[in-house]
Design an enzyme around this catalytic site. Structure first.
Site, short mmCIF file in Angstrom:
data_model
loop_
_atom_site.label_atom_id
_atom_site.label_comp_id
_atom_site.label_asym_id
_atom_site.label_seq_id
_atom_site.Cartn_x
_atom_site.Cartn_y
_atom_site.Cartn_z
N THR A 6 -41.56 -41.79 -89.75
CA THR A 6 -41.01 -41.43 -88.43
C THR A 6 -39.51 -41.27 -88.51
O THR A 6 -38.91 -41.43 -89.57
CB THR A 6 -41.37 -42.48 -87.37
OG1 THR A 6 -41.25 -41.90 -86.09
CG2 THR A 6 -40.50 -43.70 -87.46
N LYS A 38 -42.87 -44.72 -79.75
CA LYS A 38 -42.31 -45.64 -80.73
C LYS A 38 -41.10 -46.39 -80.21
O LYS A 38 -40.43 -47.08 -80.95
CB LYS A 38 -41.95 -44.87 -82.00
CG LYS A 38 -43.16 -44.21 -82.63
CD LYS A 38 -42.76 -43.33 -83.77
CE LYS A 38 -43.97 -42.57 -84.27
NZ LYS A 38 -43.58 -41.58 -85.27
N GLY A 50 -36.99 -49.65 -81.20
CA GLY A 50 -37.69 -48.54 -81.80
C GLY A 50 -38.07 -48.90 -83.23
O GLY A 50 -37.32 -49.60 -83.91
N SER A 129 -37.98 -41.68 -92.21
CA SER A 129 -37.86 -40.60 -93.18
C SER A 129 -36.85 -39.56 -92.76
O SER A 129 -36.15 -38.99 -93.59
CB SER A 129 -39.23 -39.95 -93.41
OG SER A 129 -39.71 -39.40 -92.21
N THR A 167 -41.44 -35.85 -89.38
CA THR A 167 -40.83 -35.97 -88.06
C THR A 167 -41.21 -34.75 -87.24
O THR A 167 -41.15 -33.64 -87.74
CB THR A 167 -39.29 -36.03 -88.20
OG1 THR A 167 -38.93 -37.13 -89.01
CG2 THR A 167 -38.61 -36.16 -86.84
#
Length: 180
Positions: A6, A38, A50, A129, A167
């Site tokens: 994410t 998230k 988060g 990521s 993403t």
């Protein structure tokens, strides 16, 4: 360890702190869910958290973090430190693969399983990521635009989604007022 799950970004600017994340949940090379939430409001809405990493691990950490916030009300650094200590020393928790960003009116913190509780000096922090892409985009936007914290987070996450395959552009952004 490679975090391919994410992107989460926070920006603190002009009396506000914004925290945002994309919605993609992947398993290997497969997208399982494009619109996961998230970002969580904790401590009666005074704290935003988060997560990046394995979803089940993150939910477990968020529950523990919420308990630490109840134990240490209005003291985000202490709650974060207590969570990091427990996370690093507990045999089961040590295996969790996740990272957290937590913000309130005063603090921006990164919490990791290695016992780290870090506060960026400029109020900008990205994990996951796509975190480095979103972080770079946010810093450029901060220097070259007059966008709000919330707008910078949204734009930077959109840029990260154009670069990082883990993403997506289904972005959730929450905002809190900062202390003067």
């Amino acid at each position: 360890m490679e975090w391919r799950r994410t992107t989460v970004l926070t920006v603190r600017l002009n009396g506000a702190v914004a925290l945002g994340a994309d919605g993609q949940v992947t398993f290997g090379n497969t997208i399982l869910k494009p619109d996961a939430a998230k970002i969580r409001r904790l401590a009666e809405g005074k704290v935003l958290a988060g997560f990046a990493g394995a979803t089940a691990d993150a939910f477990s950490l968020l529950e523990r973090f919420e308990a630490k916030l109840k134990d240490h009300p209005n003291n985000l650094p202490r709650a974060a430190t207590e969570l990091a200590k427990e996370w690093r020393t507990d045999r089961v928790l040590r295996r969790l693969e996740a990272m957290l960003i937590a913000v309130d009116a005063k603090y921006t913190l990164l919490i990791s399983g290695t016992g780290d509780v870090l506060q960026p000096s400029d109020g900008v922090l990205g994990i996951g990521s796509g975190g480095p892409y979103a972080l770079a985009a946010a810093k450029a936007l901060l220097r070259n635009t007059s966008l709000s914290a919330k707008e910078i987070v949204r734009q930077a996450l959109t840029i990260a989604a154009e670069i990082d395959v883990y993403t997506n552009a289904q972005i959730q952004v929450e905002e809190l007022p900062c202390l003067p």
